[in-house]
Design a protein around this motif. Structure first.
Motif, mmCIF file in Angstrom:
data_model
loop_
_atom_site.group_PDB
_atom_site.id
_atom_site.type_symbol
_atom_site.label_atom_id
_atom_site.label_comp_id
_atom_site.label_asym_id
_atom_site.label_seq_id
_atom_site.Cartn_x
_atom_site.Cartn_y
_atom_site.Cartn_z
ATOM 1 N N VAL A 52 0.854 -1.194 0.000
ATOM 2 C CA VAL A 52 0.000 0.000 0.000
ATOM 3 C C VAL A 52 0.884 1.235 0.000
ATOM 4 C CG1 VAL A 52 -1.718 1.320 1.300
ATOM 5 C CG2 VAL A 52 -1.868 -1.173 1.226
ATOM 6 N N MET A 53 0.536 2.209 -0.829
ATOM 7 C CA MET A 53 1.192 3.512 -0.783
ATOM 8 C C MET A 53 0.112 4.585 -0.838
ATOM 9 S SD MET A 53 4.094 5.346 -3.180
ATOM 10 C CE MET A 53 2.934 5.788 -4.481
ATOM 11 N N THR A 54 -0.124 5.229 0.284
ATOM 12 C CA THR A 54 -1.070 6.341 0.318
ATOM 13 C C THR A 54 -0.370 7.670 0.581
ATOM 14 O OG1 THR A 54 -1.535 5.947 2.671
ATOM 15 C CG2 THR A 54 -2.989 4.891 1.060
ATOM 16 N N VAL A 87 5.909 3.121 1.552
ATOM 17 C CA VAL A 87 5.297 1.906 1.034
ATOM 18 C C VAL A 87 5.140 0.924 2.192
ATOM 19 C CG1 VAL A 87 5.509 -0.018 -0.579
ATOM 20 C CG2 VAL A 87 6.313 2.263 -1.237
ATOM 21 N N ILE A 88 3.920 0.474 2.396
ATOM 22 C CA ILE A 88 3.624 -0.468 3.466
ATOM 23 C C ILE A 88 3.602 -1.875 2.875
ATOM 24 C CG2 ILE A 88 1.938 -1.141 5.225
ATOM 25 C CD1 ILE A 88 0.899 1.778 5.091
ATOM 26 N N VAL A 89 4.543 -2.700 3.304
ATOM 27 C CA VAL A 89 4.651 -4.074 2.820
ATOM 28 C C VAL A 89 4.031 -4.975 3.878
ATOM 29 C CG1 VAL A 89 6.206 -5.898 2.060
ATOM 30 C CG2 VAL A 89 6.739 -3.502 1.551
ATOM 31 N N ARG A 90 3.017 -5.731 3.490
ATOM 32 C CA ARG A 90 2.222 -6.496 4.459
ATOM 33 C C ARG A 90 2.532 -7.986 4.451
ATOM 34 N NH1 ARG A 90 -3.754 -5.270 3.027
ATOM 35 N NH2 ARG A 90 -2.981 -5.416 0.906
ATOM 36 N N THR A 91 3.610 -8.396 3.814
ATOM 37 C CA THR A 91 3.889 -9.826 3.687
ATOM 38 C C THR A 91 5.191 -10.197 4.388
ATOM 39 O OG1 THR A 91 4.809 -9.248 1.527
ATOM 40 C CG2 THR A 91 2.650 -10.281 1.561
ATOM 41 N N GLU A 135 0.226 -10.121 6.735
ATOM 42 C CA GLU A 135 0.144 -9.844 8.159
ATOM 43 C C GLU A 135 -0.195 -8.376 8.390
ATOM 44 O OE1 GLU A 135 0.406 -12.180 10.340
ATOM 45 O OE2 GLU A 135 1.131 -13.789 9.016
ATOM 46 N N PRO A 136 -0.848 -8.055 9.526
ATOM 47 C CA PRO A 136 -1.083 -6.646 9.858
ATOM 48 C C PRO A 136 0.231 -5.927 10.134
ATOM 49 C CG PRO A 136 -1.648 -8.057 11.713
ATOM 50 C CD PRO A 136 -1.388 -8.974 10.555
ATOM 51 N N VAL A 137 0.257 -4.647 9.839
ATOM 52 C CA VAL A 137 1.451 -3.830 10.062
ATOM 53 C C VAL A 137 1.207 -2.972 11.296
ATOM 54 C CG1 VAL A 137 2.953 -2.047 9.112
ATOM 55 C CG2 VAL A 137 2.017 -3.819 7.614
ATOM 56 N N PRO A 138 2.025 -3.077 12.328
ATOM 57 C CA PRO A 138 1.819 -2.300 13.550
ATOM 58 C C PRO A 138 1.712 -0.802 13.259
ATOM 59 C CG PRO A 138 3.512 -3.949 13.909
ATOM 60 C CD PRO A 138 3.201 -3.971 12.441
ATOM 61 N N GLY A 139 0.692 -0.189 13.846
ATOM 62 C CA GLY A 139 0.507 1.246 13.671
ATOM 63 C C GLY A 139 -0.292 1.629 12.450
ATOM 64 N N GLU A 140 -0.658 0.646 11.620
ATOM 65 C CA GLU A 140 -1.438 0.920 10.415
ATOM 66 C C GLU A 140 -2.811 0.259 10.549
ATOM 67 O OE1 GLU A 140 -0.612 2.942 8.126
ATOM 68 O OE2 GLU A 140 1.489 3.239 8.726
ATOM 69 N N PRO A 141 -3.846 0.863 9.934
ATOM 70 C CA PRO A 141 -5.188 0.271 10.028
ATOM 71 C C PRO A 141 -5.246 -1.072 9.329
ATOM 72 C CG PRO A 141 -5.166 2.089 8.447
ATOM 73 C CD PRO A 141 -3.844 2.118 9.162
ATOM 74 N N ALA A 142 -6.137 -1.923 9.817
ATOM 75 C CA ALA A 142 -6.287 -3.248 9.210
ATOM 76 C C ALA A 142 -6.863 -3.151 7.807
ATOM 77 C CB ALA A 142 -7.170 -4.123 10.090
ATOM 78 N N LEU A 175 -6.519 -1.898 4.717
ATOM 79 C CA LEU A 175 -5.639 -1.304 3.725
ATOM 80 C C LEU A 175 -6.009 -1.891 2.377
ATOM 81 C CD1 LEU A 175 -2.251 -1.405 5.647
ATOM 82 C CD2 LEU A 175 -3.642 0.612 5.171
ATOM 83 N N GLY A 176 -6.325 -1.042 1.415
ATOM 84 C CA GLY A 176 -7.012 -1.508 0.233
ATOM 85 C C GLY A 176 -6.149 -1.766 -0.979
ATOM 86 N N SER A 177 -6.868 -2.065 -2.058
ATOM 87 C CA SER A 177 -6.271 -2.423 -3.336
ATOM 88 C C SER A 177 -5.643 -1.213 -4.009
ATOM 89 C CB SER A 177 -7.351 -3.000 -4.249
ATOM 90 O OG SER A 177 -8.280 -1.968 -4.591
ATOM 91 N N SER A 178 -5.011 -1.472 -5.146
ATOM 92 C CA SER A 178 -4.392 -0.379 -5.898
ATOM 93 C C SER A 178 -5.422 0.643 -6.361
ATOM 94 C CB SER A 178 -3.622 -0.938 -7.100
ATOM 95 O OG SER A 178 -4.451 -1.772 -7.884
ATOM 96 N N SER A 179 -6.635 0.197 -6.715
ATOM 97 C CA SER A 179 -7.683 1.137 -7.130
ATOM 98 C C SER A 179 -8.148 1.971 -5.942
ATOM 99 C CB SER A 179 -8.861 0.373 -7.731
ATOM 100 O OG SER A 179 -8.449 -0.437 -8.804
ATOM 101 N N TRP A 180 -8.321 1.351 -4.806
ATOM 102 C CA TRP A 180 -8.652 2.045 -3.560
ATOM 103 C C TRP A 180 -7.610 3.112 -3.255
ATOM 104 C CZ3 TRP A 180 -5.868 2.194 1.044
ATOM 105 C CH2 TRP A 180 -6.545 2.596 2.196
#
Length: 269
Positions: free
Chosen positions: A70-72, A77-81, A190-197, A199-204
């Motif tokens: 995710v990149m907002t 860049v938030i890597v969730r894996t 996996e969830p990323v500490p400090g980030e909301p659960a 977290l959406g797709s590239s279109s989101w």
């Protein structure tokens, strides 16, 4: 080599920008252009970027990306894996004049990207994987429009069922569910500490960032295109495409529509 990681609707501008850039040797001598000399890897959703790149570049490699990030915010860049971080099916697009060189190139990339905990899988028919990813991506628009997709599971299934039907009618092969699970099941999200659960797709992400354009025309819109080419229609995916364009054009954010509002727009009340 070049790796193209824009959205598909941004691909042509990026490819055109890079195609005629001169390539130099170590002494600074110009050897030719990027389009003539450098392989380009199209690591994008959808199935249209390869043809876009092939209009400019001699050597195009399609990449099916399975990498939940995710990149907002710019630069974050938030890597969730957990490792492996991402899985990439890679293969030559178009007929190769030197298959052995292509195999060697993809193998070397696999070795180098492994250092970043990525897995590269060479595929002789990489578009099977890209069409499978396209099927998975037709639900992206629901999250972009609704934010929270709870209660819209039937709409996702309907969009995917329409996609499967059009693929079957058009004779388009794609990786099956069991095959996909075997290949992509190695990823642990996996969830990323400090980030909301949520977290959406590239279109989101595009709507969250306030972009005025969105990739949906090359996802759901691709299904509508395939259908029209064979004398069919894909009304649900076509309507979802139009709603996404409107949301981006009007600067709407995820959650701007409720589930029942969306059903009304789609005529599925």
């Amino acid at each position: 080599m070049l790796v193209l990681t824009t959205k598909t609707h941004q691909a042509e501008a990026a490819v055109e920008q890079w195609a005629d850039v001169p390539v130099h040797d170590r002494d600074g001598t110009v050897l030719g252009s990027a389009a003539e000399l450098l392989p380009i890897f199209t690591a994008l959703n959808g199935v249209a970027s390869e043809e876009i790149a092939l209009r400019y570049f001699e050597r195009v490699f399609a990449v099916c990306v399975w990498f939940p990030t995710v990149m907002t915010e710019p630069g974050e860049v938030i890597v969730r894996t957990l490792p492996p971080r991402g899985i990439f099916h890679v293969g030559r697009y178009g007929v190769s004049s030197d298959p052995a060189a292509d195999t060697k190139l993809v193998a070397s990339i696999g070795e180098e990207w492994a250092a970043a905990e990525f897995q590269v899988i060479r595929s002789e028919d990489v578009l099977r994987w890209k069409y499978r990813k396209l099927l998975a991506n037709v639900g992206n628009v629901l999250q972009a429009l609704l934010g929270d997709t709870a209660g819209a599971e039937d709409l996702r299934r309907a969009a995917e069922d329409e996609c499967r039907e059009i693929f079957a009618s058009a004779g388009i092969a794609f990786a099956g569910d069991e095959e996909s699970q075997a290949a992509w099941g190695a990823l642990s999200i996996e969830p990323v500490p400090g980030e909301p659960a949520q977290l959406g797709s590239s279109s989101w992400q595009s709507l969250v960032r306030g972009h005025s354009t969105i990739e949906t025309s090359y996802l759901n819109g691709e299904i509508a295109l395939i259908a029209r080419r064979i004398g069919r229609s894909a009304p649900l995916n076509a309507k979802l495409t139009a709603l996404a364009r409107r949301a981006a054009r009007e600067g709407l954010r995820p959650g701007s529509l409720g589930v029942e509002d969306l059903r009304a727009h789609l005529g599925r009340v």
